[in-house]
Design an enzyme around this catalytic site. Structure first.
Site, short mmCIF file in Angstrom:
data_model
loop_
_atom_site.label_atom_id
_atom_site.label_comp_id
_atom_site.label_asym_id
_atom_site.label_seq_id
_atom_site.Cartn_x
_atom_site.Cartn_y
_atom_site.Cartn_z
N SER A 150 0.92 -1.43 -0.32
CA SER A 150 -0.14 -0.08 0.26
C SER A 150 0.29 1.11 -0.69
O SER A 150 0.62 3.02 -0.53
CB SER A 150 -1.23 -0.02 1.16
OG SER A 150 -1.48 -0.56 0.95
N HIS A 184 1.22 4.40 4.91
CA HIS A 184 0.20 4.62 3.77
C HIS A 184 0.69 6.83 3.14
O HIS A 184 0.54 6.95 2.24
CB HIS A 184 -1.19 5.45 3.99
CG HIS A 184 -1.82 3.86 4.08
ND1 HIS A 184 -2.98 2.93 4.12
CD2 HIS A 184 -1.26 2.42 3.45
CE1 HIS A 184 -3.42 2.05 4.11
NE2 HIS A 184 -2.28 1.56 3.56
#
Length: 267
Positions: free
Chosen positions: A151, A201
């Site tokens: 991610s 992230h």
């Protein structure tokens, strides 16, 4: 996608394809080694190279790389590989295959480092709740989190494309659509799955935005060839990452890592 000679580039040389193959291959291999296919335990993920902050910051730097190719089960893997199949080809077309690969990997590494820092600090803060346990002779319990997944790298690629889209104007509508899909899916994963690593992230996204912004600078202003400009940007980014990696951890993080390793070595 066309090469500089006008011939269509082979699918077999696409970094997107090989990144997907490596991620799926890692999941299959771990499954064959007995790791749960759908919901692997934190202990198994740590043993196979997951990014456990106190370990990573005290010498296990390879975990920044290996953790990018580990996933928390079939659902996590499937969602990330779908996002990679969307963002990868577009990134290759915008940046070229080599620059996309370097941008993807560097974003993932910066995201992993941000995660290691964040969750190590969480573990240190959890020490305050261990005073009574240790006074009574019990082993301390730390709030540790193992970070895994692509991610951070995906959001880095998305961040770089966002910079390109903002500069490209109306021609970038398709990029904005793909970026929205990737970001929305990552947010959706936060509701579907526990333990979403927002530190990775954010770290990956900021790294991608910064690198993308630098790549968009007009090299002609300084009379620098585009390839030379890219080489300088990626080299400086890597050197910055190495400099951050070399920062010594706090005494508390080192103590936590030592305690965790000692507990893991016990039969």
């Amino acid at each position: 996608m066309l090469t500089t000679t006008g011939r269509r580039a082979s699918l077999l040389t696409s970094p997107t394809l090989w990144l997907i193959v490596i991620n799926i291959g890692a999941w299959v291999y771990l499954g064959l080694q007995g790791v749960d296919w759908m919901s692997p335990s934190p202990a198994d993920l740590t043993a196979w190279g997951g990014n456990l902050g106190p370990y990573t910051l005290t010498g296990d730097w390879q975990r920044l790389v290996t953790s990018m190719f580990l996933h928390g089960g079939a659902l996590h893997l499937g969602l990330n590989m779908f996002m990679l199949s969307q963002i990868g080809p577009l990134s290759e077309a915008v940046w070229g295959r080599t620059r996309f690969t370097l941008l993807y990997l560097l974003s993932g590494l910066f995201g992993g480092l941000a995660s290691a820092w964040w969750y190590s600090n969480v573990a240190v803060r959890s020490l305050d709740g261990n005073m009574l346990r240790m006074a009574l002779g019990f082993a301390p319990h730390f709030a540790t989190t193992v970070s895994i997944g692509a991610s951070g790298a995906l959001l880095g690629a998305s961040g770089a494309l966002l910079v390109h889209a903002l500069r490209a104007g109306d021609a970038s509508k398709i990029e904005l659509k793909v970026i929205f899909q990737v970001v929305a899916l990552n947010i959706g994963m936060g509701f579907l799955m526990t333990g979403t690593d927002n530190a990775a992230h954010i770290g990956g996204a900021l790294a991608g935005i910064a690198i993308g912004a630098l790549l968009m600078l007009p090299g002609e202003r300084w009379r620098i060839d585009r390839k030379v400009q890219s080489a300088i940007i990626f080299t400086v980014s890597l050197l910055l990452l190495v400099a951050l990696v070399k920062q010594p951890p706090s005494a508390a993080v080192m103590a936590i890592a030592k305690t965790l390793r000692a507990a893991a070595d016990q039969p």
